[in-house]
Design an enzyme around this catalytic site. Structure first.
Site, PDB file in Angstrom:
ATOM      1  N   CYS A  73     -12.670  10.776   5.245  1.00 24.24           N
ATOM      2  CA  CYS A  73     -11.139  10.815   5.719  1.00 24.24           C
ATOM      3  C   CYS A  73     -10.419  11.243   4.296  1.00 24.24           C
ATOM      4  O   CYS A  73      -9.552  12.283   4.134  1.00 24.24           O
ATOM      5  CB  CYS A  73     -10.843   8.909   5.333  1.00 24.24           C
ATOM      6  N   HIS A 112      -9.481   4.226   1.605  1.00 29.05           N
ATOM      7  CA  HIS A 112      -9.150   4.122   2.646  1.00 29.05           C
ATOM      8  C   HIS A 112      -8.397   5.304   2.399  1.00 29.05           C
ATOM      9  O   HIS A 112      -7.036   4.991   1.830  1.00 29.05           O
ATOM     10  CB  HIS A 112      -8.789   4.013   4.222  1.00 29.05           C
ATOM     11  N   ASP A 129      -3.312   9.905  10.103  1.00 26.51           N
ATOM     12  CA  ASP A 129      -4.999   9.708   9.767  1.00 26.51           C
ATOM     13  C   ASP A 129      -5.383  10.614  10.510  1.00 26.51           C
ATOM     14  O   ASP A 129      -5.496   9.544  11.677  1.00 26.51           O
ATOM     15  CB  ASP A 129      -5.003   8.414  10.017  1.00 26.51           C
TER      16      ASP A 129
END
Length: 285
Positions: A73, A112, A129
């Site tokens: 991520c 995250h 995202d």
């Protein structure tokens, strides 16, 4: 916000196959977001080797754009933030608690990374995202508005407010589970802005902590218009767009490397052991 190391938008857009407009508008935001997800795989091979991947923009270009590699991520969303800023969007880095599989929203730390993208002339920013390693993740950004369902590229999402003790409102991204006909929490976040040094620390922790799921086994995924392919340890799982799911076990290193090359578009680093652990599970950041 991001380091002023040159980001080559032309090369990035060629890598993800985007040939549409280059405007800071909702259509471009949605299109580039989806193109990124379908072109660049999610993988944790550096963390599996006990190394924190660099978040330097030049290193991200070298790894994700110029090489047959992907990232997790922090890498994906840092690269995507550079692309959005080059296109004229204003971007804020957000840190979120993964809710998927958690006992409570506060049982996990904020590990995250997600993005808030502001579109000139639009009344609300968008949650973007491209780095959530799960089949229910966003394929297209959603406006930051509560209790409204959004459908993007075949997936349904909504944002809801959830109670918590902090001074800022807590948002929860939920994905619709068609099999259960119910909503499942993905991750929770506030709008407190985070900076690159914050994620340098979080990235190092997730990539090197021996208890992190990303240091235990390979977690690799690839997405296209017809299927979602996931390698989780020795489990290879294919989910077709019609909902059909097939699973099989990967039996050895040679097969694992061949799968990465042929199915995920990834060339694994020489000398690393891919299947050092055998337990399948859930790893998302």
């Amino acid at each position: 916000m991001l380091d002023s190391i040159p980001f080559d938008l032309d090369v990035y857009l060629r890598r993800i196959g985007w040939e549409g407009e280059r405007r800071a508008d909702p259509a471009t935001l949605r299109g580039v977001h989806l193109a990124h997800l379908r072109a660049l795989p999610f993988e944790n091979l550096d963390a599996l080797r006990g190394r924190a991947p660099s978040l330097d923009p030049a290193d991200l270009m070298a790894k994700l754009v110029h090489s047959r590699r992907g990232g997790y991520c922090y890498e994906h969303n840092t690269l995507f933030a550079s692309a959005l800023e080059a296109l004229g969007f204003r971007v804020t880095l957000l840190s979120a608690r993964v809710a998927l599989g958690a006992d409570t929203l506060t049982s996990r730390p904020r590990t995250h990374m997600a993005l808030l993208a502001e579109v000139p002339g639009e009344p609300r920013p968008y949650l973007a995202d491209v780095g959530f390693g799960a089949i229910g993740g966003l394929l297209e950004p959603v406006p930051l508005v509560a209790d409204v369902e959004f459908a993007g590229a075949g997936r349904r999402h909504r944002l809801v407010h959830v109670p918590h003790d902090g001074p800022l409102a807590m948002w929860l991204l939920e994905a619709h589970d068609a099999a259960k006909d119910d909503w499942t929490g993905q991750y929770a976040f506030t709008l407190e802005p985070f900076e690159k040094p914050d994620f340098d620390v979080i990235n190092w922790h997730v990539a090197t902590n021996p208890h992190s799921p990303f240091t235990q086994r390979p977690y690799v995924q690839h997405l296209d218009a017809t299927r979602h392919l996931l390698l989780d340890g020795r489990l290879l799982k294919e989910t077709r767009s019609d909902g059909t799911v097939t699973e099989r076990e990967v039996t050895g290193e040679t097969q694992a490397r061949r799968l990465l090359e042929e199915e995920f578009g990834i060339t694994a680093p020489e000398g690393m052991t891919l299947l050092q652990r055998t337990e399948p599970g859930t790893a998302r950041r």
